[in-house]
Enzyme design. Structure first.
Site, PDB file in Angstrom:
ATOM      1  CE  LYS A 195      45.737  83.963  65.935  1.00  0.00           C
ATOM      2  NZ  LYS A 195      45.139  85.120  64.850  1.00  0.00           N
TER       3      LYS A 195
ATOM      4  CB  SER B 270      54.781  86.202  69.047  1.00  0.00           C
ATOM      5  OG  SER B 270      53.906  85.368  69.564  1.00  0.00           O
TER       6      SER B 270
END
Lengths: 91, 312
Positions: free
Chosen positions: B42, B256
């Protein structure tokens, strides 16, 4: 026999059951049996004969939009999962 | 590698092979985004969200930034906003891990909590309400901002092409849709035969606790046409692959990553033998230690015990 997994938000139509057994060789046949058993699901899942936009359906974990849609074959030991589309959790 | 400040040290992450976990005849590589300055993919998105807004005159000097996030975007934005002088408010589900709260607080971020029962949908809803009520804040909105996918189109994908020109498939988790859309489009523009797969986390019942299906949400950033398929991965499988990654390949990653790896393994057999597959590893495992995801014990029991926080 294929098992259909029902998300929390739709269990009010299945007497609270998270899993429902429904016969059928395709998603269309399975869903037709499912809706016959639990008529409240019909309007939640379908707009006419199309699945609603926020309804994701998976056969053996794979999104049927990328398989053959409602014509996707369902094997006897497959799980058909219904999931609402939600925002991602990793952002 | 020398950089003037932290905002320039984003990207150029390692692409690391998994010789022990790849199926016979295939090689899976992980793009280790945990190597970014604040520890996640991110950082790339945060940089593009802020710098595109600056470029288009949407963000005034010193203006408050407000964003719905479950953590990584918030932490990336926090570091960037700190060095660029923008105060930041993050709207997060109240079940996000303690590490993320501490990191954001350390960066001086104001946190607004949304109900855990509404998951990420709830933070999106609340952030939209707050932004609509306060004309002085700027909301980049990663779920709907093309800068999110552009970050991957312009940085992540070219890095993959440079390192692994023979890449046959790309797998990434489905959150905002930025990675699969941005990387996927660029890889397909470069070689139309590249296949793109989304690994969709199967959230716990808690996250699916919508009042009705009309509360569902598909992020505007996600371009579903770029996907060759979308495969969901349950908590137990994701956690199993994540823990195997540490045990077999010596890589400590977030959960994830395990989900993407499980999908990468599954799709190998759809590709010609010898194919090289890239799976995205959005972050390391550090921020999730307090959830107990890596504690010793039975994986199924651990997954069940933390299903409400695993993907949050």
């Amino acid at each position: 026999m294929p098992v259909v997994r029902i998300p929390t938000v739709l269990r009010k139509h299945t007497d609270g059951d998270a899993k429902v057994v429904a016969h059928g060789a395709t998603v269309r046949e399975v869903f037709s049996k499912l809706v016959a058993q639990h008529p409240g699901l019909g309007e939640e899942l379908f707009d006419g004969d199309q699945l609603r936009g926020f309804v994701n359906v998976y056969v053996d974990d794979e999104d049927i939009r990328y398989l053959s849609g409602q014509d996707t074959p369902v094997e006897a030991d497959d799980e058909v999962a219904i999931m609402p589309a939600v925002a991602g959790g990793c952002g | 590698m020398l950089f003037g400040d932290v905002s320039q040290a984003i990207g150029n992450t390692p692409l690391v092979g998994l010789p022990r976990m790849s199926p016979d005849g295939y090689t899976i590589y992980l793009k280790l985004e945990g190597h970014n300055p604040t520890g996640s993919v991110k950082d790339r998105v945060a940089k593009y969200l802020i710098e595109q807004a600056e470029r288009h005159g949407l963000l005034e000097p010193g203006q408050r930034v407000l964003e719905p996030t479950s953590g990584n975007t918030g932490i990336g934005l926090a570091a960037l906003c700190k060095v660029k002088g923008y105060p930041l408010t993050c709207v997060m589900p109240e079940n996000t891990s303690e590490e993320r709260t501490q990191l954001l607080t350390m960066f001086g971020v104001e946190i607004v909590w949304s109900p855990a029962s509404e998951g990420s949908n709830g933070s999106v809803r609340l952030a939209r309400e707050l932004a609509a009520a306060d004309p002085d804040v700027y909301m980049p909105f990663q779920y709907g901002n093309p800068a999110n996918a552009l970050a991957h189109y312009e940085t992540t994908a070219p890095e993959i092409i440079a390192d692994l020109p023979g890449v046959a498939a790309f797998v990434a988790g489905l959150g905002t849709g930025g990675s699969v859309t941005g990387v996927g489009k660029r890889l397909k523009a470069w070689n139309p035969d590249v296949r793109v797969f989304a690994a969709e986390p199967e959230y716990g019942d808690l996250v699916y606790g919508l009042r009705n299906l009309d509360e569902g949400y598909v992020p505007e950033v996600l371009d579903e046409s770029v996907l060759d398929s979308r495969i969901k991965v349950g908590s137990v499988k994701a956690l199993t692959y994540t823990r195997r990654l540490a045990e077999e390949e010596g890589i400590f990653a977030g959960v994830s990553t395990g989900a993407s790896l499980a999908v990468a393994e599954r799709v190998c057999k759809r590709l010609p033998e010898g194919s090289e597959v890239v799976a995205m590893s959005p972050d390391g495992g550090w921020k999730y230690l307090s959830t107990g995801a890596y504690a010793p014990g039975d994986v199924e029991r651990i997954a069940a015990g933390i299903s409400g926080t695993l993907w949050a």
